[in-house]
Design a protein around this motif. Structure first.
Motif, PDB file in Angstrom:
ATOM      1  N   SER A  78       0.817  -1.229   0.000  1.00  0.00           N
ATOM      2  CA  SER A  78       0.000   0.000   0.000  1.00  0.00           C
ATOM      3  C   SER A  78       0.843   1.267   0.000  1.00  0.00           C
ATOM      4  O   SER A  78       0.299   2.374  -0.038  1.00  0.00           O
ATOM      5  CB  SER A  78      -0.933  -0.005   1.200  1.00  0.00           C
ATOM      6  OG  SER A  78      -0.170   0.044   2.377  1.00  0.00           O
ATOM      7  N   GLY A  79       2.149   1.135   0.063  1.00  0.00           N
ATOM      8  CA  GLY A  79       3.026   2.305  -0.011  1.00  0.00           C
ATOM      9  C   GLY A  79       3.236   2.998   1.314  1.00  0.00           C
ATOM     10  O   GLY A  79       3.820   4.071   1.365  1.00  0.00           O
ATOM     11  N   LEU A  80       2.768   2.402   2.389  1.00  0.00           N
ATOM     12  CA  LEU A  80       2.948   3.023   3.707  1.00  0.00           C
ATOM     13  C   LEU A  80       4.253   2.587   4.364  1.00  0.00           C
ATOM     14  O   LEU A  80       4.620   3.096   5.410  1.00  0.00           O
ATOM     15  CB  LEU A  80       1.772   2.675   4.628  1.00  0.00           C
ATOM     16  CG  LEU A  80       0.460   3.372   4.290  1.00  0.00           C
ATOM     17  CD1 LEU A  80      -0.670   2.825   5.133  1.00  0.00           C
ATOM     18  CD2 LEU A  80       0.571   4.872   4.499  1.00  0.00           C
ATOM     19  N   MET A  81       4.888   1.610   3.775  1.00  0.00           N
ATOM     20  CA  MET A  81       6.152   1.130   4.331  1.00  0.00           C
ATOM     21  C   MET A  81       7.115   0.879   3.175  1.00  0.00           C
ATOM     22  O   MET A  81       6.683   0.426   2.105  1.00  0.00           O
ATOM     23  CB  MET A  81       5.906  -0.138   5.139  1.00  0.00           C
ATOM     24  CG  MET A  81       7.028  -0.525   6.036  1.00  0.00           C
ATOM     25  SD  MET A  81       6.624  -2.002   6.954  1.00  0.00           S
ATOM     26  CE  MET A  81       5.901  -1.336   8.423  1.00  0.00           C
ATOM     27  N   ARG A  82       8.369   1.162   3.411  1.00  0.00           N
ATOM     28  CA  ARG A  82       9.359   0.974   2.344  1.00  0.00           C
ATOM     29  C   ARG A  82      10.132  -0.314   2.619  1.00  0.00           C
ATOM     30  O   ARG A  82      10.593  -0.503   3.754  1.00  0.00           O
ATOM     31  CB  ARG A  82      10.294   2.167   2.321  1.00  0.00           C
ATOM     32  CG  ARG A  82      11.139   2.253   1.084  1.00  0.00           C
ATOM     33  CD  ARG A  82      11.688   3.629   0.830  1.00  0.00           C
ATOM     34  NE  ARG A  82      12.116   4.319   2.040  1.00  0.00           N
ATOM     35  CZ  ARG A  82      12.432   5.606   2.074  1.00  0.00           C
ATOM     36  NH1 ARG A  82      12.338   6.336   1.000  1.00  0.00           N
ATOM     37  NH2 ARG A  82      12.831   6.179   3.180  1.00  0.00           N
ATOM     38  N   SER A  96       4.443   4.219  -3.684  1.00  0.00           N
ATOM     39  CA  SER A  96       4.290   5.539  -3.066  1.00  0.00           C
ATOM     40  C   SER A  96       3.833   6.602  -4.063  1.00  0.00           C
ATOM     41  O   SER A  96       3.517   7.722  -3.675  1.00  0.00           O
ATOM     42  CB  SER A  96       5.605   5.974  -2.422  1.00  0.00           C
ATOM     43  OG  SER A  96       6.620   5.963  -3.402  1.00  0.00           O
ATOM     44  N   LEU A  98       1.535   8.642  -6.775  1.00  0.00           N
ATOM     45  CA  LEU A  98       0.118   9.023  -6.743  1.00  0.00           C
ATOM     46  C   LEU A  98      -0.723   8.102  -7.608  1.00  0.00           C
ATOM     47  O   LEU A  98      -1.825   7.693  -7.217  1.00  0.00           O
ATOM     48  CB  LEU A  98      -0.014  10.476  -7.216  1.00  0.00           C
ATOM     49  CG  LEU A  98      -1.316  11.176  -6.885  1.00  0.00           C
ATOM     50  CD1 LEU A  98      -1.582  11.145  -5.395  1.00  0.00           C
ATOM     51  CD2 LEU A  98      -1.274  12.612  -7.384  1.00  0.00           C
ATOM     52  N   LYS A 101      -1.399   4.923  -5.865  1.00  0.00           N
ATOM     53  CA  LYS A 101      -2.356   5.117  -4.773  1.00  0.00           C
ATOM     54  C   LYS A 101      -3.788   5.262  -5.291  1.00  0.00           C
ATOM     55  O   LYS A 101      -4.741   4.922  -4.585  1.00  0.00           O
ATOM     56  CB  LYS A 101      -1.955   6.343  -3.941  1.00  0.00           C
ATOM     57  CG  LYS A 101      -0.744   6.061  -3.066  1.00  0.00           C
ATOM     58  CD  LYS A 101      -0.377   7.202  -2.187  1.00  0.00           C
ATOM     59  CE  LYS A 101       0.784   6.782  -1.284  1.00  0.00           C
ATOM     60  NZ  LYS A 101       1.140   7.769  -0.297  1.00  0.00           N
ATOM     61  N   GLN A 102      -3.893   5.805  -6.502  1.00  0.00           N
ATOM     62  CA  GLN A 102      -5.235   5.922  -7.078  1.00  0.00           C
ATOM     63  C   GLN A 102      -5.844   4.551  -7.370  1.00  0.00           C
ATOM     64  O   GLN A 102      -7.053   4.374  -7.342  1.00  0.00           O
ATOM     65  CB  GLN A 102      -5.189   6.761  -8.353  1.00  0.00           C
ATOM     66  CG  GLN A 102      -5.147   8.256  -8.044  1.00  0.00           C
ATOM     67  CD  GLN A 102      -4.698   9.095  -9.219  1.00  0.00           C
ATOM     68  OE1 GLN A 102      -4.240   8.563 -10.243  1.00  0.00           O
ATOM     69  NE2 GLN A 102      -4.795  10.403  -9.070  1.00  0.00           N
ATOM     70  N   TYR A 106      -6.815   0.414   0.388  1.00  0.00           N
ATOM     71  CA  TYR A 106      -6.126  -0.285   1.478  1.00  0.00           C
ATOM     72  C   TYR A 106      -6.955  -0.261   2.755  1.00  0.00           C
ATOM     73  O   TYR A 106      -7.475   0.776   3.152  1.00  0.00           O
ATOM     74  CB  TYR A 106      -4.766   0.385   1.729  1.00  0.00           C
ATOM     75  CG  TYR A 106      -4.032  -0.127   2.953  1.00  0.00           C
ATOM     76  CD1 TYR A 106      -3.645  -1.463   3.050  1.00  0.00           C
ATOM     77  CD2 TYR A 106      -3.733   0.724   4.012  1.00  0.00           C
ATOM     78  CE1 TYR A 106      -2.971  -1.923   4.175  1.00  0.00           C
ATOM     79  CE2 TYR A 106      -3.059   0.272   5.140  1.00  0.00           C
ATOM     80  CZ  TYR A 106      -2.682  -1.058   5.212  1.00  0.00           C
ATOM     81  OH  TYR A 106      -2.028  -1.528   6.327  1.00  0.00           O
ATOM     82  N   LEU A 107      -7.046  -1.415   3.380  1.00  0.00           N
ATOM     83  CA  LEU A 107      -7.721  -1.519   4.677  1.00  0.00           C
ATOM     84  C   LEU A 107      -6.761  -2.202   5.655  1.00  0.00           C
ATOM     85  O   LEU A 107      -6.413  -3.365   5.459  1.00  0.00           O
ATOM     86  CB  LEU A 107      -8.994  -2.358   4.540  1.00  0.00           C
ATOM     87  CG  LEU A 107      -9.808  -2.521   5.827  1.00  0.00           C
ATOM     88  CD1 LEU A 107     -10.607  -1.269   6.129  1.00  0.00           C
ATOM     89  CD2 LEU A 107     -10.746  -3.718   5.734  1.00  0.00           C
ATOM     90  N   PRO A 108      -6.321  -1.490   6.700  1.00  0.00           N
ATOM     91  CA  PRO A 108      -5.403  -2.140   7.652  1.00  0.00           C
ATOM     92  C   PRO A 108      -6.145  -3.081   8.595  1.00  0.00           C
ATOM     93  O   PRO A 108      -7.379  -3.167   8.558  1.00  0.00           O
ATOM     94  CB  PRO A 108      -4.798  -0.965   8.416  1.00  0.00           C
ATOM     95  CG  PRO A 108      -5.760   0.140   8.273  1.00  0.00           C
ATOM     96  CD  PRO A 108      -6.555  -0.097   7.041  1.00  0.00           C
ATOM     97  N   PRO A 111      -8.579  -0.948  11.650  1.00  0.00           N
ATOM     98  CA  PRO A 111      -8.731   0.416  11.140  1.00  0.00           C
ATOM     99  C   PRO A 111      -9.618   1.279  12.030  1.00  0.00           C
ATOM    100  O   PRO A 111     -10.440   0.765  12.785  1.00  0.00           O
ATOM    101  CB  PRO A 111      -9.406   0.197   9.791  1.00  0.00           C
ATOM    102  CG  PRO A 111     -10.207  -1.035   9.975  1.00  0.00           C
ATOM    103  CD  PRO A 111      -9.470  -1.892  10.951  1.00  0.00           C
ATOM    104  N   SER A 172     -12.329   2.423   2.416  1.00  0.00           N
ATOM    105  CA  SER A 172     -11.201   1.900   1.634  1.00  0.00           C
ATOM    106  C   SER A 172     -11.560   1.659   0.167  1.00  0.00           C
ATOM    107  O   SER A 172     -10.678   1.565  -0.672  1.00  0.00           O
ATOM    108  CB  SER A 172     -10.663   0.616   2.270  1.00  0.00           C
ATOM    109  OG  SER A 172     -11.608  -0.412   2.147  1.00  0.00           O
TER     110      SER A 172
END
Lengths: 264, 467
Positions: A78-82, A96, A98, A101-102, A106-108, A111, A172
């Motif tokens: 989801s681009g929240l972690m590298r 990461s 745009l 992301k479009q 993402y659902l953690p 949430p 999400s």
């Protein structure tokens, strides 16, 4: 010319090298390319050389025991972690970026929506950030399908855990993502609501990667299963293959459990 | 059982860095005195009064003890008597907030060192001031606001009475003479009786659950209904984040008992500031033109805006997965920072306007509040940048009293020290404004467009469990 140049660079230098644009036409069509990805938290290795490719429209379940690295994998996607190493692309783009992301919804795992906004305000706000077309209609549609009509003016703190989860699911997918990345999406939901979600997911023309440790959910929602243990892939195949193994007299739970135990 | 429980609480709640923080606060208090405040007993009196006020009144109003879900589920369901359980929590709370209070205020006793009698009365007074907020919070657990509000008003008047020459006020011990002894006797009597009442109520079986039910109540969230349809992405983010002031972790920064997310409308805050500013104007214009009053206002003003500016580092947990996975990280953070800066600017306006009016009317007002219009928002931005270096203040369990005491809770202390330094610099030498503000703006702008900075910060937060 540009295409050949990029291929050349990719071969000659390093396959982990990052490009901001799509490298290959076929990759641009693939929701997920996840190659040799590793991630550690200090000394703890969460993901180790993991490879996952997901084709368009494919629905994949990520199974694994607690701490297997499922949530970390989804956060990287989801681009929240590298990642520390490896190559990750969403439709050929960096997670990461745009454009990636479009595509992603993402659902953690646990949430939480905006607690000071009502159900409707939450949907409108995230819809606005996601630049959703026909936002009002889309919000109405989600509220109707996920049976949130009676709660649309309520704040999340006054909702039951199940209704809060439904709201988070709606948040999400508000932008109608083509690739859903979901961590235990059916947590806290009762059986009739799970059925509603199953049907809604089936109606979406999207690719899915769903992390779960409940086999029945994986069976119902997906057609391909990936089992990971200690951050490494130990099994990847069609659901039908698992069902084939089940016919040997063991339950599917037993089959999966044995696969998880037999980690080299 | 008592010792076992205490060991458990200390092990599970206090980090080693907590002691370092106490030392830092002690240094902070020494520096606060050193920065030109120790020349008379005048300023320490107001400063100490303010610190006591922000410990006592919120503790009274909020009530309860630091209790988390694990306590409720596992400790309260165990076969432990209340008479063992509650004193342990009391002691743990005293370790948490009283030590911070003592380290922040003990330095004032240096001013009394010449007279052993006054010094002893000062030591007793300060210890009582450290314990009283905890006893009051224990007494007020689960009480209705109809009881709590009058008590808070009485407490405020009691503290303020010290500034009007009454000997029984809690800070009057700094005056020396008979006032010192009278002040000590009053606060000692109040603390002992309040603590006795608190310990009597310990036997009430429902007390632990009253703590919890109060601590887990809904946040004081503002309820203005908003619509986000028909507006663009940037406008939606600015709209929400400008209108919503997160009162989170602020009280924890001074070691107080409660951290919860209280989201307040910026318009409501602006309205309250307008009332205070109007009251200040009326009192200054018609009644009091003394230095003491102006200095009290100045101290409160600086302290309030210090808190306001530092609050910019507060981000609630729930934003991360939704916003950061929806758009580019740097754009979101940039918009968030702009909205926090605008918020600080907006709330600073009423006092700046009133002070300007008082200046133009030739009436004494405290120094350069209009300059603060620029200083406070600038520092709101810088604080936002600095706090993100580590992690934004975060409430892991929404609406639960935090029971973990670690260094990140007190990150505001060293930052506030720097801010205080610059604010005093601007107050004393207004010309420095010409250098400080452009420097702050350069830092803000440079950070705003530093893409790797925001990205790396977010990745670090996620690894630390922010999402």
């Amino acid at each position: 010319m540009q295409y050949f140049l990029k291929v050349f660079i990719l071969i000659m230098i390093n396959k982990g090298m990052e490009f901001t644009k799509a490298e290959f036409p076929f990759q641009a069509q693939m929701p997920l390319s996840f190659r040799n990805v590793s991630k550690s938290y200090g000394k703890n290795v969460a993901v180790k050389g993991l490879n996952i490719e997901i084709k368009n429209g494919e629905k994949v379940a990520l199974l694994g025991e607690n701490g297997a690295g499922k949530s970390t994998t989804l956060k990287i996607i989801s681009g929240l972690m590298r990642p520390d190493a490896g190559y990750v692309r969403i439709y050929g783009q960096l997670p990461s970026s745009l454009s990636a992301k479009q595509h992603i919804g993402y659902l953690p795992e646990d949430p939480s929506p905006y607690l000071n906004l009502s159900v409707r305000e939450n949907l409108e706000y995230i819809g606005a950030i996601r630049q959703t077309r026909n936002l009002e209609t889309r919000v109405d549609d989600l509220i109707y399908h996920l049976q949130l009509k009676n709660y649309e003016k309520q704040k999340p703190l006054s909702l039951s855990r199940g209704n809060k989860q439904k709201l988070c699911l709606a948040l999400s997918i508000i932008h109608e993502p083509s690739f859903c990345v979901m961590d235990e999406p059916l947590n806290y939901l009762d059986i009739p609501t799970q059925e509603i979600i199953f049907q809604y997911f089936e109606s979406m023309n999207s690719s899915f990667i769903i992390s779960t440790h409940i086999l029945s959910i994986a069976r119902r929602l997906t057609e391909r299963i990936i089992i990971i243990s200690s951050g490494t892939k130990i099994w990847d195949g069609k659901l039908a293959e698992l069902e084939e193994m089940e016919r040997t007299g063991k339950s599917m739970e037993n089959v999966v459990s044995e696969l998880m135990k037999n980690v080299p | 059982m008592f010792l076992k429980l205490l060991t458990l609480l200390i092990r599970t709640r206090f980090s080693r860095s907590y002691l370092i923080i106490i030392t830092l606060v002690f240094v902070y208090s020494i520096l606060a005195i050193w920065m030109g405040l120790a020349s008379s007993l005048f300023i320490p009196k107001y400063y100490l009064g303010f610190i006591f006020l922000i410990f006592l009144v919120p503790s009274t109003y909020m009530g309860g003890m630091s209790i988390n879900e694990a306590d409720r589920d596992f400790l309260f369901t165990s076969a432990i008597r209340n008479r063992d359980l509650i004193p342990t929590f009391y002691l743990a709370q005293a370790l948490a907030s009283s030590l911070i209070f003592l380290s922040a205020t003990f330095v004032y006793l240096l001013l009394l060192i010449g007279n052993p009698l006054y010094l002893v009365s000062g030591i007793i007074s300060v210890i009582c001031m450290a314990l009283l907020p905890i006893s009051m919070s224990l007494n007020m657990a689960g009480k209705s606001p109809m009881i709590k509000i009058p008590v808070c008003i009485i407490e405020t008047l009691w503290i303020l009475s010290s500034f009007f020459g009454y000997g029984f006020g809690p800070i009057s011990f700094l005056n020396g003479g008979t006032a010192s002894l009278l002040s000590m006797q009053v606060i000692l009597a109040v603390t002992v009786s309040t603590t006795a009442f608190a310990f009597i109520s310990i036997n009430a079986e429902s007390l632990p659950f009253r703590f919890y039910s109060f601590s887990s109540r809904n946040s004081n969230n503002f309820s203005r209904s908003q619509t986000f349809t028909g507006i663009g992405r940037n406008k939606a983010i600015l709209k929400l984040n400008f209108m919503q002031v997160d009162f989170t972790s602020r009280v924890s920064s001074v070691g107080n008992i409660r951290v919860s997310v209280n989201r307040v409308s910026v318009y409501r805050l602006f309205f309250v500031m307008c009332i205070f500013a109007a009251a200040y104007f009326a009192v200054s214009f018609f009644y009091i033109r003394e230095d003491g009053f102006q200095l009290f206002i100045a101290t409160s003003y600086i302290s309030w805006f210090l808190i306001m500016a530092m609050s910019s580092g507060t981000l609630s947990k729930e934003r991360a997965w939704l916003s950061l996975s929806a758009m580019s990280i740097e754009s979101y953070m940039r918009l968030l920072m702009i909205s926090k800066i605008l918020q600080a600017l907006f709330v600073s306006l009423p006092f700046a306007v009133v002070s300007a009016l008082l200046d133009f009317s030739g009436i004494l007002s405290f120094s350069v509040p209009i300059l603060f219009l620029f200083v406070v928002p600038s520092f709101a931005g810088i604080n936002f940048i600095i706090t993100l270096l580590r992690k934004p203040y975060q409430v892991l369990q929404e609406d639960i009293l935090p029971s973990i005491y670690n260094s990140s809770q007190f990150m505001t202390v060293p930052i506030s020290l720097f801010m205080l330094f610059f604010i005093f610099l601007v107050m004393i030498f207004p010309i420095t404004f010409l250098f400080i503000i452009p420097a702050a703006l350069i830092i803000i702008l440079a950070s705003m467009y530093n893409k790797p900075y925001w990205q790396n910060s977010i990745y670090r937060w996620v690894e630390m469990g922010y999402v």
